[in-house]
Design an enzyme around this catalytic site. Structure first.
Site, PDB file in Angstrom:
ATOM      1  NE  ARG A 170      -2.251   0.762   3.814  1.00  0.00           N
ATOM      2  CZ  ARG A 170      -1.600   1.524   4.699  1.00  0.00           C
ATOM      3  NH1 ARG A 170      -1.273   2.761   4.396  1.00  0.00           N
ATOM      4  NH2 ARG A 170      -1.262   1.030   5.870  1.00  0.00           N
TER       5      ARG A 170
ATOM      6  CG  HIS B 135      -5.942   1.901   6.630  1.00  0.00           C
ATOM      7  ND1 HIS B 135      -5.958   0.588   6.213  1.00  0.00           N
ATOM      8  CD2 HIS B 135      -7.094   2.089   7.323  1.00  0.00           C
ATOM      9  CE1 HIS B 135      -7.058   0.003   6.635  1.00  0.00           C
ATOM     10  NE2 HIS B 135      -7.764   0.887   7.308  1.00  0.00           N
TER      11      HIS B 135
ATOM     12  CE1 TYR C  13       1.565   2.898   8.257  1.00  0.00           C
ATOM     13  CE2 TYR C  13       0.336   4.593   9.437  1.00  0.00           C
ATOM     14  CZ  TYR C  13       0.467   3.733   8.356  1.00  0.00           C
ATOM     15  OH  TYR C  13      -0.496   3.706   7.371  1.00  0.00           O
TER      16      TYR C  13
END
Length: 367
Positions: free
Chosen positions: A256, A260, A269
Site C-alpha cells: 500500500r 490506509h 509509522y
C-alpha cells in the site's frame, strides 16, 4: 495443487522482463498482445480513478476514501481471471476489482459521499459493495459458495481481504467452514504489509499462506505487483472452485503506497526508504516496460489509454458531484427483505422527530 510459498510466483520482473514458469506461464498462454494491452489499460484507469477519488476527498466532496495505490495488479489480474457468473465479495479497497467487473465509476463514490447505503446493485455485476466490517465478507463468500453448489451452479466465489483481516476470527471461521464443506471459495489476501499502522510481521511470524495449511487448504503465494502472475494463479484457484475441488488461499504480496484511508498519515509509522523500495516494484511500470520491450506501446495506443483513464475519472467526479442528497428516512430502506414492525415503528418516530423541526423529509412531503 501443492502449496507454492517458498518462492512467490512471478511472470514479469520489475524491469519488464518475462519469467518462464512451466506451470503458471501455461495458464496465461492465451494472453497475447491485445490482452496484455487491455490489462495495462485497466491498470492505468484504476490508478487514475483512485487518484481522482482521493482528490475529491481532499476537496471535501467525499467523507472518506480507501486508496489502492500500489495494489492495482493484484486487483486487475485477479478480476480478469473471473467469469461473469462468478461472485465477488469485496472489502473496502477493491475499486479496481469493481472497475473490471463493470461497475460505472459514477457509482463508486456514492457510499463514500454518504448519499446511499451502497453504490450499485450487486446483482448486475455479481460484485458486492464495499464492506467496512473487516473480515466479515469471508463468511458471506463461504455461505454463498455453499448455496451455489446446492443449486448446481459451477461458479467460483472470491473473498477479497487484507493481511490485517487474517487476524480476525471471521476469516478463520470462513477458512475452516469452507474446507469442511469443500466450498468453492478463492480466499484472495492482498498482503499490502500494513494493517493501518501494524506491520504484517507483528501479526504473523510466518507467511500468511502458511495459515491455510493448518485448515487443510491449498495455498499459493504470488508477486501481487505482477499482473500476469496474479492472473495465472487466480485462474488456477477459480478453476478448482468451479470443478468442485474446494477452496484455495491466495496470498498476493503487494504494498500500500498510499495511506490506509484518507484519514491516515502513513509517515508516522513507516520509513521513506521502505516506500522507495516498493516504488521500484510499481505494478504499472513493469507492464509498461514489458510493452516497450515487445513493441506494443505505440503513441496512438498510449493516447487511447490516457483518454480512457480521463473519461473514467470524469465519470467518477461527475457522479460524485451530482449525486442527490439522501432523504433522511432512506436509512430505514433495505434493512430487511420484508417489512419489520420494530423498524416501521422506529421509522415513524424518526419521521415525527423530523417534523418537529417544521420541515418534513422529502419522502414525507411527497406522501
Amino acid at each position: 495443487m501443492v502449496d507454492k510459498i517458498a518462492y512467490p510466483v512471478q511472470l514479469i520482473q520489475p524491469d519488464g522482463q518475462r519469467v518462464h514458469n512451466p506451470e503458471y506461464s501455461a495458464l496465461v498462454a492465451d494472453v497475447g498482445p491485445e490482452r496484455l494491452r487491455t490489462l495495462y489499460r485497466d491498470l492505468v484507469v484504476v490508478r487514475r480513478v483512485d487518484t481522482e477519488a482521493t482528490a475529491l476527498q481532499r476537496q471535501g466532496e467525499l467523507g472518506l476514501w480507501a486508496p489502492l495505490l500500489g495494489q492495482e495488479a493484484a486487483q486487475v489480474g485477479s478480476a480478469h481471471a473471473l467469469e461473469p457468473d462468478d461472485y465477488v465479495f469485496t472489502s473496502y479497497r477493491e475499486h479496481g476489482v469493481a472497475w473490471c467487473r463493470g461497475v460505472d465509476p459514477a457509482d463508486m463514490t456514492r457510499m463514500w459521499r454518504g448519499c446511499t447505503h451502497s453504490g450499485w446493485d450487486p446483482s448486475t455485476v455479481n460484485t458486492t459493495n464495499p464492506a467496512i466490517v473487516v473480515g466479515s465478507q469471508g463468511l458471506h463468500a463461504t455461505g454463498y459458495a455453499m448455496g451455489a453448489h446446492l443449486d448446481g451452479a459451477e461458479i467460483a466465489t472470491v473473498a477479497y481481504f487484507g493481511d490485517g483481516a487474517t487476524s480476525q476470527g471471521d476469516i478463520s471461521e470462513a477458512l475452516g467452514f469452507a474446507v469442511s464443506w469443500s466450498a468453492g471459495v478463492v480466499f484472495f489476501c492482498q498482503n499490502n504489509h500494513w494493517a493501518i499502522s501494524a506491520p504484517v510481521r507483528v501479526q504473523s511470524p510466518v507467511a500468511l499462506a502458511h495459515r491455510a495449511a493448518g485448515f487443510g487448504m491449498p495455498s499459493v503465494q504470488v508477486d501481487g505487483n505482477d499482473v500476469l502472475a496474479v492472473l495465472a494463479v487466480t485462474r488456477q484457484a477459480a478453476r478448482r472452485a468451479r470443478d468442485g475441488a474446494g477452496p484455495t488461499f491466495v496470498e498476493a504480496l503487494t504494498y500500500r503506497m498510499g495511506p490506509h484511508t484518507t484519514s491516515d498519515d502513513p509517515t508516522r509509522y513507516r520509513t521513506p526508504a521502505e516506500l522507495e523500495e516498493w516504488k521500484a516494484r510499481d505494478p504499472l511500470t513493469r507492464v509498461r516496460l514489458l510493452l516497450d520491450r515487445e513493441g506494443l506501446a505505440d503513441e496512438p495506443y498510449l493516447a487511447a489509454v490516457q483518454a480512457a483513464a480521463d473519461d473514467a475519472a470524469d465519470r467518477l467526479r461527475t457522479g460524485a458531484l451530482t449525486a442527490p442528497d439522501p432523504d433522511p428516512l432512506m436509512m430505514f430502506d433495505h434493512v430487511y427483505a420484508t417489512d419489520h414492525p420494530v423498524l416501521a415503528g422506529e421509522r415513524a418516530r424518526y419521521a415525527e422527530y423530523l417534523a418537529g423541526f417544521g420541515t418534513a423529509s422529502h419522502e414525507e412531503a411527497r406522501s
